[in-house]
Design an enzyme around this catalytic site. Structure first.
Site, PDB file in Angstrom:
ATOM      1  N   HIS A  67      -9.290  -4.494   1.803  1.00 42.50           N
ATOM      2  CA  HIS A  67      -8.131  -3.637   2.038  1.00 42.50           C
ATOM      3  C   HIS A  67      -8.562  -2.166   2.122  1.00 42.50           C
ATOM      4  CE1 HIS A  67      -3.800  -2.457   1.345  1.00 42.50           C
ATOM      5  NE2 HIS A  67      -4.424  -1.352   0.934  1.00 42.50           N
ATOM      6  N   GLU A  68      -9.367  -1.730   1.160  1.00 49.65           N
ATOM      7  CA  GLU A  68      -9.780  -0.329   1.118  1.00 49.65           C
ATOM      8  C   GLU A  68     -10.764   0.019   2.233  1.00 49.65           C
ATOM      9  OE1 GLU A  68      -8.076   1.684  -0.542  1.00 49.65           O
ATOM     10  OE2 GLU A  68      -7.060   0.213  -1.814  1.00 49.65           O
ATOM     11  N   CYS A  76       0.843  -1.187   0.000  1.00 47.61           N
ATOM     12  CA  CYS A  76       0.000   0.000   0.000  1.00 47.61           C
ATOM     13  C   CYS A  76       0.885   1.246   0.000  1.00 47.61           C
ATOM     14  CB  CYS A  76      -0.878  -0.014   1.245  1.00 47.61           C
ATOM     15  SG  CYS A  76      -2.028   1.363   1.359  1.00 47.61           S
TER      16      CYS A  76
END
Length: 122
Positions: free
Chosen positions: A72-73, A22
């Site tokens: 993840h987001e 990320c």
């Protein structure tokens, strides 16, 4: 492209693992961009409740890699980084991450079953 306003994961099934990275976990060292790569467990299927741009509520299932990316987001919205929940974290370059993923790519351990229980067993 799809806009999900105030997404909330309401169910999780199955189990996958993947080496995530990320931009929030990157830095420059000696002029070289480096990342914290984290081996993360995620559900194979998620059901998400969200609103669209017209304020209409939806519930939708996502599966596979799309589920991983959404998890993840959505974690970011809760202040969680992939390195916070990773089983293993390895710093490295983009090339290092590519090699990690070649050796140990996106793995579907189970497509069904209670995610929380599966996560504990693996």
């Amino acid at each position: 492209a799809k806009v999900l306003i105030n997404p909330e994961i309401i169910s999780k099934e199955g189990l996958t693992t993947y080496w995530e990275a990320c931009a929030s976990c990157s830095w420059y060292e000696g002029g070289i961009l480096k990342w914290y790569n984290g081996k993360v467990k995620r559900p194979y299927i998620i059901k998400v409740k969200y609103y669209d741009l017209d304020g209409i509520q939806h519930e939708e299932k996502f599966e596979g890699f799309e589920s991983t990316v959404l998890c993840h987001e959505i974690d970011h919205l809760d202040g969680i980084l992939h390195i916070d929940i990773a089983d293993k974290v390895i710093p490295g370059t983009r090339e290092d991450r590519i090699n990690l993923r070649k050796k140990d790519g996106y793995i579907v351990l189970r497509k069904t079953g209670d995610y929380e229980q599966l996560k504990l067993m693996n």
